[in-house]
Scaffold this motif. Sequence first.
Motif, mmCIF file in Angstrom:
data_model
loop_
_atom_site.group_PDB
_atom_site.id
_atom_site.type_symbol
_atom_site.label_atom_id
_atom_site.label_comp_id
_atom_site.label_asym_id
_atom_site.label_seq_id
_atom_site.Cartn_x
_atom_site.Cartn_y
_atom_site.Cartn_z
ATOM 1 N N HIS A 59 0.817 -1.219 0.000
ATOM 2 C CA HIS A 59 0.000 0.000 0.000
ATOM 3 C C HIS A 59 0.851 1.271 0.000
ATOM 4 C CE1 HIS A 59 -3.411 -2.576 0.694
ATOM 5 N NE2 HIS A 59 -2.900 -3.034 1.826
ATOM 6 N N GLU A 60 2.171 1.122 0.013
ATOM 7 C CA GLU A 60 3.062 2.281 0.047
ATOM 8 C C GLU A 60 3.350 2.793 -1.365
ATOM 9 O OE1 GLU A 60 4.181 3.745 3.044
ATOM 10 O OE2 GLU A 60 2.551 2.416 3.681
ATOM 11 N N LYS A 61 3.936 3.985 -1.451
ATOM 12 C CA LYS A 61 4.285 4.583 -2.742
ATOM 13 C C LYS A 61 5.776 4.491 -3.055
ATOM 14 C CE LYS A 61 0.452 7.867 -2.799
ATOM 15 N NZ LYS A 61 0.062 9.309 -2.827
ATOM 16 N N SER A 62 6.606 4.349 -2.039
ATOM 17 C CA SER A 62 8.050 4.298 -2.244
ATOM 18 C C SER A 62 8.453 3.076 -3.058
ATOM 19 C CB SER A 62 8.772 4.237 -0.890
ATOM 20 O OG SER A 62 10.072 3.703 -1.016
ATOM 21 N N PRO A 63 9.201 3.237 -4.150
ATOM 22 C CA PRO A 63 9.675 2.076 -4.918
ATOM 23 C C PRO A 63 10.474 1.096 -4.066
ATOM 24 C CG PRO A 63 9.964 4.064 -6.212
ATOM 25 C CD PRO A 63 9.546 4.503 -4.830
ATOM 26 N N GLU B 187 12.972 8.854 1.636
ATOM 27 C CA GLU B 187 11.711 9.422 2.120
ATOM 28 C C GLU B 187 11.842 9.915 3.553
ATOM 29 O OE1 GLU B 187 7.734 7.589 0.052
ATOM 30 O OE2 GLU B 187 8.489 6.612 1.844
ATOM 31 N N ARG B 188 12.560 9.155 4.378
ATOM 32 C CA ARG B 188 12.645 9.462 5.802
ATOM 33 C C ARG B 188 14.102 9.596 6.242
ATOM 34 N NH1 ARG B 188 7.915 9.303 8.936
ATOM 35 N NH2 ARG B 188 9.377 10.391 10.306
ATOM 36 N N LYS C 108 10.234 8.285 -7.714
ATOM 37 C CA LYS C 108 9.679 9.296 -6.817
ATOM 38 C C LYS C 108 10.411 10.621 -7.050
ATOM 39 C CE LYS C 108 12.329 8.190 -2.591
ATOM 40 N NZ LYS C 108 13.038 6.981 -3.046
ATOM 41 N N ILE C 109 9.698 11.691 -6.846
ATOM 42 C CA ILE C 109 10.220 13.039 -7.068
ATOM 43 C C ILE C 109 10.454 13.673 -5.702
ATOM 44 C CG2 ILE C 109 9.672 15.313 -8.023
ATOM 45 C CD1 ILE C 109 7.921 13.800 -10.104
ATOM 46 N N ILE C 110 11.711 13.899 -5.359
ATOM 47 C CA ILE C 110 12.074 14.432 -4.052
ATOM 48 C C ILE C 110 12.256 15.943 -4.170
ATOM 49 C CG2 ILE C 110 13.849 14.447 -2.260
ATOM 50 C CD1 ILE C 110 14.330 11.507 -2.841
ATOM 51 N N THR C 111 11.603 16.676 -3.311
ATOM 52 C CA THR C 111 11.630 18.143 -3.391
ATOM 53 C C THR C 111 13.051 18.685 -3.351
ATOM 54 O OG1 THR C 111 9.445 18.277 -2.361
ATOM 55 C CG2 THR C 111 10.807 20.254 -2.297
ATOM 56 N N GLU D 252 2.890 8.973 -7.729
ATOM 57 C CA GLU D 252 1.461 8.684 -7.832
ATOM 58 C C GLU D 252 0.686 9.489 -6.794
ATOM 59 O OE1 GLU D 252 1.025 4.477 -7.531
ATOM 60 O OE2 GLU D 252 2.068 4.065 -9.421
ATOM 61 N N GLY D 253 1.078 10.725 -6.646
ATOM 62 C CA GLY D 253 0.491 11.620 -5.658
ATOM 63 C C GLY D 253 1.506 11.974 -4.584
ATOM 64 N N PRO D 254 1.257 13.047 -3.854
ATOM 65 C CA PRO D 254 2.198 13.467 -2.808
ATOM 66 C C PRO D 254 2.241 12.468 -1.657
ATOM 67 C CG PRO D 254 0.633 15.225 -3.384
ATOM 68 C CD PRO D 254 0.116 13.963 -3.996
ATOM 69 N N ALA D 255 3.439 12.252 -1.117
ATOM 70 C CA ALA D 255 3.571 11.432 0.098
ATOM 71 C C ALA D 255 3.163 12.274 1.304
ATOM 72 C CB ALA D 255 5.011 10.955 0.250
ATOM 73 N N ASN D 256 2.615 11.627 2.288
ATOM 74 C CA ASN D 256 2.170 12.341 3.491
ATOM 75 C C ASN D 256 3.346 12.530 4.455
ATOM 76 O OD1 ASN D 256 0.451 13.600 5.305
ATOM 77 N ND2 ASN D 256 -0.146 11.663 6.280
#
Length: 761
Positions: free
Chosen positions: A11-15, A87-88, A466-469, A520-524
């Motif tokens: 259910h996660e977005k991170s590859p 991501e983290r 993923k697109i990292i700011t 696939e949308g912004p990560a929370n």
Amino acid sequence: MEATHTNRLVHEKSPYLLQHAHNPVDWYPWGREAFDVAKRENKPIFLSVGYSTCHWCHVMERESFEDEDIAKVMNENFVNIKVDREERPDVDRVYMTFVQATTGSGGWPMSTFLTPTLKPFFGGTYYPPQDKYGRPGFKSILHRIGSLWRNNRESVIEQADDIMEQIANAFSGKGKSKASSTSESSVNNKVESIMAKAQGLLLKGALKFQSEYDRKYGGFGGAPKFPRPVVLNFMLSVAHRLLMASTATAGDQKNVAELKRAQLIWSMCKTTLLSMFRGGMFDHLGGGFHRYSVDEFWHIPHFEKMGYDQGQLLNSYIDAYQISGDSTFEQVIRETLLYAMRDMYHTEGGGLYSAEDADSLSVGAMHKKEGAFYLWSYQELSEIVPEDMPLLEYIYGIKKDGNIRSVSDPHHEMRGMNHLFLQHTIEEAALQFNKSQEQIRERLDEARRKLFEVRSQRSRPSLDDKIITAWNGLYISAFARAYQIFEDEMYLGVAEETARFIMNQLYDPTQKVLLRSFREGPANIHGYLQDYAYLIMGLLDLYECGSASAMDWLTWAIQLQTKQTELFEDQENGGFYDVAGDDPSILIRFKGDQDMAEPAGTSVAAMNLYRLYRLTGDESYLRSAQASVASFEEEIRNVPTAVPQMLCALNLLASAPVYIVIQGDPSNRDTQSMLRETRKHFIPNKVLLFTDMPRGQVSTVLSTVTGKQFGEGVGTWIGSDLNQSGTSCSTVDQLRTALSRYALSVNALESVGMTQTAESR
């Protein structure tokens, strides 16, 4: 083939997390659900941290996390959590600090065991599945940790509490004044102290890097060789400083020595940049840079391609091109930009992806191997370009039995293969084959095109899309600056479209906060200091493009800086925390204090703040920049090689600004000619202002120059103080002459050297 197992990571977005979604391990993402289970069942946590393009992460997954027996032990004894460090980075920093403190080293995958209250008590990196060479394998470690928790739980908890207390105490004092008070006067004293000693500290840092320089192959330090663009940033800024000092009083023996040092620094940086390009770290078919070189020759890389490397290295080569005008640097810039646009660009609205893996499948292979996408057998090359093999052998060092040294491939995984690197130049090949350089270039380009087409049919390395700011902030900066020097509207388009993508998808205009990433949308996940600092840097470079949206980008940069200060600044001691401090699962609020593969957020923030101060006249920016640099005083004094980007900030604060005021509509042809000349020069302390921007300015300085006459008609004014006299230029020739007095260039290094040599006789 249908998956046998599926866990929560699906259910996660991170590859990276999705790569593990079908492991038999009962993985949880980092979060409340996993923490509650650990507390309820009184189980220790096994935390595995990595990223999608990590070679040894793949190895450990294949060997251990896909193994049914090992997974059974994990599931029965632990609550298992997977984290994507990209991501983290906040989670990664806490537990990597523990691993490094307790083992003396670190890396990924990071494997750490925690109490249910998230305190670590045992950790390491990659573990083989079974015992080998007298060292325990992962399965044995799982059994031992499980037994330790069941039989000595209180002792484990006490040990974990003690270790975390020591780490927290060690880092909570970082940047604090040794005086009893952390008042404003204490910070001011530190600022005065470091600014008074800036010249000596900058030269000390430059000398330290000089002592680490590899005179034979280029680069700073031995194998493995990392690019570290932050070192090049610092060294080039020091070379500029020394050149300016050497021209102040020509003939003075001290200044002659400074000039020679500036020439030496430029030579070291130029050699390093050329060596990275000519070696195998650069992809000679597809463009872009691999992560690092495993050998001292820059020949064989670790083959992953990271977004933060492309963005930073592009700026390094842009600096070198401004200084030298060398067409080789232009080639590197354009081919790397092409790679980013072709392979890494998110075509649905903008933004650039994070990374490409090092591993891929070769023909007929069951498992991925590092470098398989990039390596060639002699036979394969001969079949694709039979008529050009002598040329390829000469230029790229191709050999029938492979060109990879055993020292570069100690496990013989690439035996018999070839990796392209420039053994000889086109000029040398023209002499060797008795052809013109143009003929050699045409043949080589055609051979490269054929090889690229064949390679494109291979199984590609996996893409972390993923697109990292933060990394997109680096890309925005690079594309904006490339537009400035080459005037290719496509580069400006990518920069602006990427900035708009972040504004639309990764920015909450109501709360004025950034988000970390998009897939696939912004990560929370709220943005970290690096996301703000890197993006602000990119927006300031976009402003300098002088496009119709220039003031919009500057306005947004100022808004983001306000929010960054609110969320991250250490008001007592100066500098910025890496995280906002609102997540109770992050046990320590660190301040990044090293400029390594990525510059520390505070280092970039300090430079942004200085630029904003010069653009706006708001002295709160200056005070914050000074306090940020002063908070790094201990590192600057004792380990300057750890903080080269912060040394850049110190250099900026210790230098007089060079205001360049462009008078005239930026879209006007004559104004464009002035801008074009301005952008050719490497002046790291420049402040670019436009008089003919839209009204409703965001700053006192911009309001001051708006409508003010710096001469008649279209022109450019240059000076170090807007309230004093400067140089007005009404023609490009006048501007070129004026700017050359403030710029680091090969011509300046050579001409000043000849002048001073003559005067010293």
